[in-house]
Design a protein around this motif. Structure first.
Motif, mmCIF file in Angstrom:
data_model
loop_
_atom_site.group_PDB
_atom_site.id
_atom_site.type_symbol
_atom_site.label_atom_id
_atom_site.label_comp_id
_atom_site.label_asym_id
_atom_site.label_seq_id
_atom_site.Cartn_x
_atom_site.Cartn_y
_atom_site.Cartn_z
ATOM 1 N N CYS A 151 6.864 6.871 8.633
ATOM 2 C CA CYS A 151 7.218 6.512 7.257
ATOM 3 C C CYS A 151 7.211 5.000 7.066
ATOM 4 O O CYS A 151 6.639 4.491 6.086
ATOM 5 N N PHE A 152 7.815 4.274 7.987
ATOM 6 C CA PHE A 152 7.892 2.825 7.844
ATOM 7 C C PHE A 152 6.516 2.174 7.868
ATOM 8 O O PHE A 152 6.244 1.239 7.121
ATOM 9 N N GLN A 153 5.644 2.647 8.740
ATOM 10 C CA GLN A 153 4.306 2.065 8.806
ATOM 11 C C GLN A 153 3.581 2.244 7.478
ATOM 12 O O GLN A 153 2.987 1.302 6.944
ATOM 13 N N ALA A 154 3.625 3.450 6.937
ATOM 14 C CA ALA A 154 2.947 3.714 5.669
ATOM 15 C C ALA A 154 3.576 2.919 4.528
ATOM 16 O O ALA A 154 2.869 2.330 3.694
ATOM 17 N N LEU A 155 4.897 2.881 4.473
ATOM 18 C CA LEU A 155 5.579 2.145 3.406
ATOM 19 C C LEU A 155 5.287 0.651 3.494
ATOM 20 O O LEU A 155 5.058 -0.016 2.482
ATOM 21 N N ASN A 156 5.272 0.124 4.710
ATOM 22 C CA ASN A 156 4.968 -1.289 4.888
ATOM 23 C C ASN A 156 3.535 -1.600 4.497
ATOM 24 O O ASN A 156 3.246 -2.645 3.906
ATOM 25 N N ASP A 157 2.620 -0.685 4.772
ATOM 26 C CA ASP A 157 1.208 -0.881 4.420
ATOM 27 C C ASP A 157 1.029 -1.105 2.918
ATOM 28 O O ASP A 157 0.138 -1.850 2.505
ATOM 29 N N VAL A 158 1.854 -0.424 2.108
ATOM 30 C CA VAL A 158 1.680 -0.539 0.655
ATOM 31 C C VAL A 158 2.607 -1.578 0.029
ATOM 32 O O VAL A 158 2.667 -1.688 -1.191
ATOM 33 N N GLY A 159 3.310 -2.351 0.881
ATOM 34 C CA GLY A 159 4.046 -3.496 0.352
ATOM 35 C C GLY A 159 5.547 -3.486 0.491
ATOM 36 O O GLY A 159 6.208 -4.477 0.176
ATOM 37 N N PHE A 160 6.132 -2.375 0.950
ATOM 38 C CA PHE A 160 7.586 -2.335 1.118
ATOM 39 C C PHE A 160 8.015 -3.207 2.294
ATOM 40 O O PHE A 160 7.278 -3.367 3.265
ATOM 41 N N PRO A 206 3.688 10.634 -11.894
ATOM 42 C CA PRO A 206 3.887 9.421 -12.706
ATOM 43 C C PRO A 206 5.345 9.171 -13.096
ATOM 44 O O PRO A 206 5.794 8.018 -13.093
ATOM 45 N N ALA A 207 6.101 10.216 -13.414
ATOM 46 C CA ALA A 207 7.516 10.030 -13.776
ATOM 47 C C ALA A 207 8.325 9.564 -12.571
ATOM 48 O O ALA A 207 9.231 8.721 -12.704
ATOM 49 N N ILE A 208 8.012 10.100 -11.381
ATOM 50 C CA ILE A 208 8.697 9.644 -10.168
ATOM 51 C C ILE A 208 8.293 8.209 -9.864
ATOM 52 O O ILE A 208 9.133 7.373 -9.493
ATOM 53 N N ARG A 209 7.022 7.903 -10.029
ATOM 54 C CA ARG A 209 6.537 6.543 -9.775
ATOM 55 C C ARG A 209 7.267 5.529 -10.659
ATOM 56 O O ARG A 209 7.583 4.416 -10.211
ATOM 57 N N GLU A 210 7.528 5.887 -11.925
ATOM 58 C CA GLU A 210 8.268 4.979 -12.805
ATOM 59 C C GLU A 210 9.622 4.622 -12.211
ATOM 60 O O GLU A 210 10.075 3.478 -12.300
ATOM 61 N N ARG A 211 10.277 5.595 -11.598
ATOM 62 C CA ARG A 211 11.584 5.348 -10.978
ATOM 63 C C ARG A 211 11.439 4.439 -9.760
ATOM 64 O O ARG A 211 12.291 3.590 -9.506
ATOM 65 N N ILE A 212 10.360 4.641 -9.002
ATOM 66 C CA ILE A 212 10.105 3.786 -7.837
ATOM 67 C C ILE A 212 9.844 2.351 -8.279
ATOM 68 O O ILE A 212 10.402 1.401 -7.725
ATOM 69 N N VAL A 213 8.996 2.188 -9.279
ATOM 70 C CA VAL A 213 8.666 0.850 -9.779
ATOM 71 C C VAL A 213 9.912 0.134 -10.276
ATOM 72 O O VAL A 213 10.070 -1.084 -10.095
ATOM 73 N N ALA A 214 10.840 0.871 -10.883
ATOM 74 C CA ALA A 214 12.051 0.263 -11.438
ATOM 75 C C ALA A 214 13.097 -0.068 -10.380
ATOM 76 O O ALA A 214 14.003 -0.870 -10.626
ATOM 77 N N ALA A 215 12.992 0.534 -9.195
ATOM 78 C CA ALA A 215 14.026 0.383 -8.165
ATOM 79 C C ALA A 215 13.775 -0.816 -7.262
ATOM 80 O O ALA A 215 12.635 -1.245 -7.070
ATOM 81 N N ASP A 216 14.855 -1.317 -6.684
ATOM 82 C CA ASP A 216 14.768 -2.382 -5.682
ATOM 83 C C ASP A 216 14.711 -1.806 -4.269
ATOM 84 O O ASP A 216 14.145 -2.420 -3.365
ATOM 85 N N ILE A 217 15.320 -0.640 -4.082
ATOM 86 C CA ILE A 217 15.370 0.018 -2.778
ATOM 87 C C ILE A 217 14.874 1.449 -2.946
ATOM 88 O O ILE A 217 15.293 2.155 -3.874
ATOM 89 N N VAL A 218 13.977 1.873 -2.057
ATOM 90 C CA VAL A 218 13.474 3.245 -2.069
ATOM 91 C C VAL A 218 13.847 3.892 -0.740
ATOM 92 O O VAL A 218 13.551 3.348 0.330
ATOM 93 N N VAL A 219 14.521 5.027 -0.834
ATOM 94 C CA VAL A 219 14.951 5.770 0.348
ATOM 95 C C VAL A 219 14.122 7.041 0.455
ATOM 96 O O VAL A 219 14.037 7.807 -0.510
ATOM 97 N N LEU A 220 13.509 7.263 1.601
ATOM 98 C CA LEU A 220 12.886 8.547 1.902
ATOM 99 C C LEU A 220 13.864 9.344 2.754
ATOM 100 O O LEU A 220 14.264 8.897 3.834
ATOM 101 N N ALA A 221 14.273 10.494 2.256
ATOM 102 C CA ALA A 221 15.157 11.382 3.010
ATOM 103 C C ALA A 221 14.336 12.600 3.399
ATOM 104 O O ALA A 221 13.862 13.342 2.529
ATOM 105 N N THR A 222 14.147 12.787 4.688
ATOM 106 C CA THR A 222 13.156 13.764 5.138
ATOM 107 C C THR A 222 13.649 14.595 6.318
ATOM 108 O O THR A 222 14.362 14.093 7.191
#
Length: 202
Positions: free
Chosen positions: A137-146, A65-81
């Motif tokens: 990653c892109f397919q999953a992120l796009n599925d949820v609205g990114f 939930p604390a990480i999600r708050e940061r995601i919700v507040a951000a305009d850009i989300v980067v996955l570094a993997t």
């Protein structure tokens, strides 16, 4: 555009303070976004007690939930993997599974909760698979609205089955630096455009 922010989710398997090539490319992408007046932070996911699941809060001290708050507040989300066995590692897949909950979440206008957010992916490894990992990653992120910008991934892969890590290099190769700069510029442009003209409510 003033006020745009980013959060980098580092999906290394190693807890701090261990050195991480994934964290390095995450910082490089964030620095490149900074060239476009975008501020942000880096979160190493394994440093938080994130539970497996597909809800926004799995309870019992779940760190998501604390990480999600940061995601919700951000305009850009980067996955570094990293790449493991040609695949996104378990931490990356766990992040994507937790984001699956956003399919049921909406904003105040009824739009999906991740609407108007831009996704970037940074990938490192000493085996083949960077394009495959980014695609998953892109397919999953796009599925949820990114939204995915043009050329939205940057990567480095070393010699197959080699022992050199990205963080062991004296500096990033020119092509990697170029793709980091391009990915950041395109993401910044898209995030600004979405801030000005957001997706309509359906």
């Amino acid at each position: 555009m003033a006020g745009l922010t980013a959060v980098v989710l580092v999906c290394t398997l190693k807890k701090s303070p261990a050195r991480s090539s994934s964290e390095l490319i995450g910082h490089q992408l964030l620095d490149a976004l900074g060239d476009h007046d975008i501020s942000g932070e880096v979160v190493r996911v394994v440093d938080h007690d994130v539970r497996f699941g597909v809800s926004t809060d799995e309870g019992d001290g779940d760190g998501w939930p604390a990480i999600r708050e940061r995601i919700v507040a951000a305009d850009i989300v980067v996955l570094a993997t990293p790449i493991w066995m040609g695949q996104p590692p378990s931490v990356t897949k766990m992040v994507l599974e937790r984001l699956d909950a956003e399919l049921s979440e909406t904003d105040e206008t009824g739009r999906p909760s991740m609407s108007d957010k831009v996704a970037l992916v940074g990938v490192v490894g000493n085996e083949d698979g960077a394009h495959h990992v980014a695609a998953e990653c892109f397919q999953a992120l796009n599925d949820v609205g990114f939204t995915v910008a043009a050329s939205a991934s940057a990567y480095w892969v070393g010699e197959a089955m080699g022992s050199t890590d990205y963080q062991d290099l004296d500096e990033a190769p020119e092509k990697t630096r170029e793709t980091i700069a391009t990915a950041a510029a395109n993401a910044a442009h898209l995030a600004a455009a979405l801030r000005t003209a957001p997706y309509p409510a359906s």
